[in-house]
Design an enzyme around this catalytic site. Structure first.
Site, short mmCIF file in Angstrom:
data_model
loop_
_atom_site.label_atom_id
_atom_site.label_comp_id
_atom_site.label_asym_id
_atom_site.label_seq_id
_atom_site.Cartn_x
_atom_site.Cartn_y
_atom_site.Cartn_z
N ASP A 63 12.28 -20.21 121.75
CA ASP A 63 11.84 -18.82 121.77
C ASP A 63 12.90 -18.06 122.56
O ASP A 63 13.03 -18.25 123.77
CB ASP A 63 10.47 -18.73 122.45
CG ASP A 63 9.93 -17.31 122.51
OD1 ASP A 63 10.72 -16.35 122.40
OD2 ASP A 63 8.71 -17.16 122.68
N VAL A 64 13.65 -17.20 121.87
CA VAL A 64 14.80 -16.55 122.52
C VAL A 64 14.39 -15.59 123.62
O VAL A 64 15.23 -15.16 124.41
CB VAL A 64 15.69 -15.82 121.49
CG1 VAL A 64 16.31 -16.81 120.51
CG2 VAL A 64 14.92 -14.72 120.77
N SER A 144 20.31 -3.97 112.47
CA SER A 144 19.59 -3.42 111.32
C SER A 144 20.07 -2.01 111.02
O SER A 144 20.57 -1.30 111.90
CB SER A 144 18.08 -3.39 111.61
OG SER A 144 17.38 -2.64 110.64
N TYR A 158 11.08 -1.36 117.13
CA TYR A 158 12.02 -2.20 116.39
C TYR A 158 13.39 -1.53 116.27
O TYR A 158 14.42 -2.14 116.56
CB TYR A 158 11.47 -2.50 114.99
CG TYR A 158 12.42 -3.29 114.11
CD1 TYR A 158 12.51 -4.67 114.21
CD2 TYR A 158 13.23 -2.65 113.17
CE1 TYR A 158 13.37 -5.40 113.41
CE2 TYR A 158 14.09 -3.37 112.36
CZ TYR A 158 14.15 -4.74 112.47
OH TYR A 158 15.01 -5.46 111.68
N LYS A 162 17.01 -2.78 117.86
CA LYS A 162 18.18 -3.08 117.04
C LYS A 162 19.38 -2.22 117.45
O LYS A 162 20.54 -2.66 117.33
CB LYS A 162 17.85 -2.88 115.55
CG LYS A 162 16.88 -3.93 115.00
CD LYS A 162 17.47 -5.32 115.08
CE LYS A 162 16.59 -6.39 114.45
NZ LYS A 162 17.21 -7.72 114.41
#
Length: 252
Positions: A63-64, A144, A158, A162
């Site tokens: 899990d980063v 993204s 999100y 990104k």
């Protein structure tokens, strides 16, 4: 291409979608892939398929967002293989269709911890590993199109995470260049994966109309090929680059 024969490649988020396709492409080029994600069963399934096809792959849960997991991934890979040549950082989560006012402190913290901090920490530890072993390696992150366009199909948490990855990539590239280590990123538009499969069909239809190249969403191999290129000797003088792969939906 032969740039990757006997290279050691770590792929986070490697159990499915873009990560799984990237692992396969590196294996096809002769690399050994360490496939990791927070869902070990997906990694094992991916590795089993690669081994069945005669390729070399191993798995490790990671899990980063958890430093101890990343530390263990790096240490275990170094112990088994002596070095890390390429680190493909693909792990991440996405929030979709969330109204700007609907983003909560909890959702913000979760997305930023996995996407932004996860990228920062994996980059730090991968660079430290390459420095320690004297490896002039490569790191490829995945950001993204939302880093540039903002929220819409995805939540602002999100898109902000990104955008942070873009900055981490440029900062890491500037630092690591003195050690002969390159750091780049790929910025996909919408890609057909399990992540986007749950998006609202009407929203997806609107998104498709914004892609001038005249296709539906991109495919995982569109992104894996870009990652392969950036990690290859063909890109040996490229570092700090954010490579857009979006069918001309965003150009700058």
């Amino acid at each position: 291409m032969n740039d990757f024969k006997d290279k050691v490649v770590v792929v986070t988020g490697g159990g499915r979608g873009i990560g799984a396709m990237t692992a396969r492409r590196f294996c096809e080029e002769g690399a050994h892939c360490v496939i990791s994600s927070n869902v070990l069963s997906e990694c094992e399934e991916c590795a089993a398929e690669l081994k069945k096809d005669g390729f070399s792959a191993s798995v490790m849960a990671c899990d980063v967002s958890k430093p101890a997991d990343v530390d263990a991934l790096i240490a275990d890979t170094e112990k088994k293989f002596g070095r890390i040549d390429i680190f493909a950082n693909i792990a991440g989560i996405c929030t979709s269709g969330m109204n700007f006012l609907g983003v909560t402190p909890e959702s913000w913290d979760r997305v930023m911890k996995i996407n932004a901090f996860g990228t920062l920490y994996t980059n730090q530890k991968a660079i430290e590993s390459m420095m320690r072993t004297g490896t002039k390696g490569n790191i490829v992150n995945v950001t993204s199109i939302a880093a540039k366009t903002g929220s819409g199909a995805v939540g602002v948490d999100y898109s902000a995470s990104k955008a942070a990855i873009v900055n981490v990539t440029i900062s890491a590239a500037t630092f690591a260049a003195r050690y002969g280590i390159r750091v780049n990123a790929v910025a996909p538009g919408p890609i057909q994966t399990k992540m986007t499969a749950v998006w609202d069909p009407k929203m997806c239809a609107k998104l498709v109309k914004t892609i001038p190249l005249g296709r539906k969403f991109g495919e995982p191999d569109d992104i894996s090929e870009a990652i392969i290129f950036l990690a290859s000797d063909k890109a040996k003088y490229i570092s700090g680059e954010i490579l857009d792969v979006n069918g001309a939906a965003w150009c700058d």
